[in-house]
Design an enzyme around this catalytic site. Structure first.
Site, PDB file in Angstrom:
ATOM      1  N   SER A 171       0.995  -1.164   0.461  1.00 51.93           N
ATOM      2  CA  SER A 171       0.008  -0.155  -0.138  1.00 51.93           C
ATOM      3  C   SER A 171       0.995   1.392   0.148  1.00 51.93           C
ATOM      4  O   SER A 171       1.618   1.299   0.415  1.00 51.93           O
ATOM      5  CB  SER A 171      -0.617  -0.418   1.347  1.00 51.93           C
ATOM      6  OG  SER A 171      -1.068   1.640   1.408  1.00 51.93           O
TER       7      SER A 171
ATOM      8  N   TYR B 297      -1.477  -1.226   9.996  1.00 50.28           N
ATOM      9  CA  TYR B 297      -1.624  -1.332   8.484  1.00 50.28           C
ATOM     10  C   TYR B 297      -0.352  -0.817   8.321  1.00 50.28           C
ATOM     11  O   TYR B 297       0.030  -0.927   7.642  1.00 50.28           O
ATOM     12  CB  TYR B 297      -2.951  -0.802   7.861  1.00 50.28           C
ATOM     13  CG  TYR B 297      -3.054  -0.759   6.527  1.00 50.28           C
ATOM     14  CD1 TYR B 297      -3.605  -2.191   6.384  1.00 50.28           C
ATOM     15  CD2 TYR B 297      -3.120   0.223   5.786  1.00 50.28           C
ATOM     16  CE1 TYR B 297      -4.020  -2.065   5.368  1.00 50.28           C
ATOM     17  CE2 TYR B 297      -3.029   0.211   4.626  1.00 50.28           C
ATOM     18  CZ  TYR B 297      -3.498  -0.744   4.408  1.00 50.28           C
ATOM     19  OH  TYR B 297      -3.695  -1.361   2.823  1.00 50.28           O
TER      20      TYR B 297
END
Length: 261
Positions: free
Chosen positions: A151, A164
């Protein structure tokens, strides 16, 4: 390296691709796109019913495709091992798309131990052990391509996603180390790092006009992505078109990572 040239470089005909987290969102979109590009598929997720629906969608696009489904919780290394063993028993795995993941958006001061462990176990630990199991198969065969899905949040700082971010940054670095170790065995390991795409995991956020406006304002292309726009990068990294590319993270982010968030 294949002798194919031009459009043939991007063909996935004859390649068998394993995709984790294939039941929805980015995984589903990549399954449809790679099937259309000629790949046979092994679809992996916890929800077999949802996987079966994706399988039917893939076959509707290409009726001659071989598409199998396997249930696996990637947080459980023994399940990962058995899932890969089962897939290999049916045929070689030429490409792994290591996509399964989740996010729990919580301010750093409020993150619980359980939340932290859930995200790390899914997004980083699970991704590594899946890559390890498939990587052994590819090293033994002296060929293969692994595409890890990270990401933009693994590269620049984003709000309310510290676990995350840590996991996805780990995926980027993991990609580099695996590429270094397995390159001599002709196994390529690369990474795709998306920004905001419309998926079931982001739809509530993107339905908020203020939130969407902020995201769009910080994206040079002035829009969020559509999942179909991840197919091209995945086909490139899975195919002979990228035969001399390894250890690379391809940001598919509308330019957002140019200056951060």
């Amino acid at each position: 390296m294949s002798a194919a040239t031009g459009a043939g470089l991007f063909s996935l005909s004859g390649k068998r691709v394993m995709i984790t987290g294939a039941s929805r969102g980015i995984g589903r979109g990549l399954a449809l796109g790679l099937a259309e590009a000629g790949a046979d598929l092994v679809l992996v997720a916890r929800d077999v019913s949802a996987l079966s629906t994706v399988r039917e969608e893939c076959l509707a696009l290409r009726s001659d495709a071989s598409v199998s489904v396997l249930s696996c919780d990637i947080r459980e290394p023994e399940q990962v091992k058995e899932t890969v063993k089962s897939a290999v028993a049916e045929g070689n795995i030429d490409v792994l798309v290591n996509n399964a993941g989740l996010n729990i958006r919580t301010p750093a001061l409020e993150v619980t131990e359980e939340q932290w462990q859930t995200v790390i176990d899914t997004d980083l630990r699970g991704a590594f052990f899946f890559a390890q199991q498939v990587g052994q198969h590819m090293v033994d065969r002296q060929q293969g391509s692994i595409i890890n899905v990270s990401s933009v949040g693994g590269h620049v700082a984003l709000r309310t996603g510290v676990a995350y971010a840590a996991a996805k940054a780990g995926v980027i670095q993991m990609t580099k180390v695996l590429a270094l170790e397995w390159g001599k065995s002709k196994v390529r390991v690369n990474c795709i790092a998306p920004w905001y795409f419309r998926t079931p995991l982001t739809e509530k956020l993107l339905d908020d006009p203020a939130y969407l406006g902020e995201i769009v304002a910080r994206t040079p292309l002035r829009r969020v992505g559509e999942v179909s726009e991840l197919v091209g990068p995945a086909v490139f990294l899975a195919s002979d078109a990228s035969s001399y590319v390894t250890g690379h993270t391809l940001f598919v982010d509308g330019g957002m990572s140019i200056y951060g968030f």
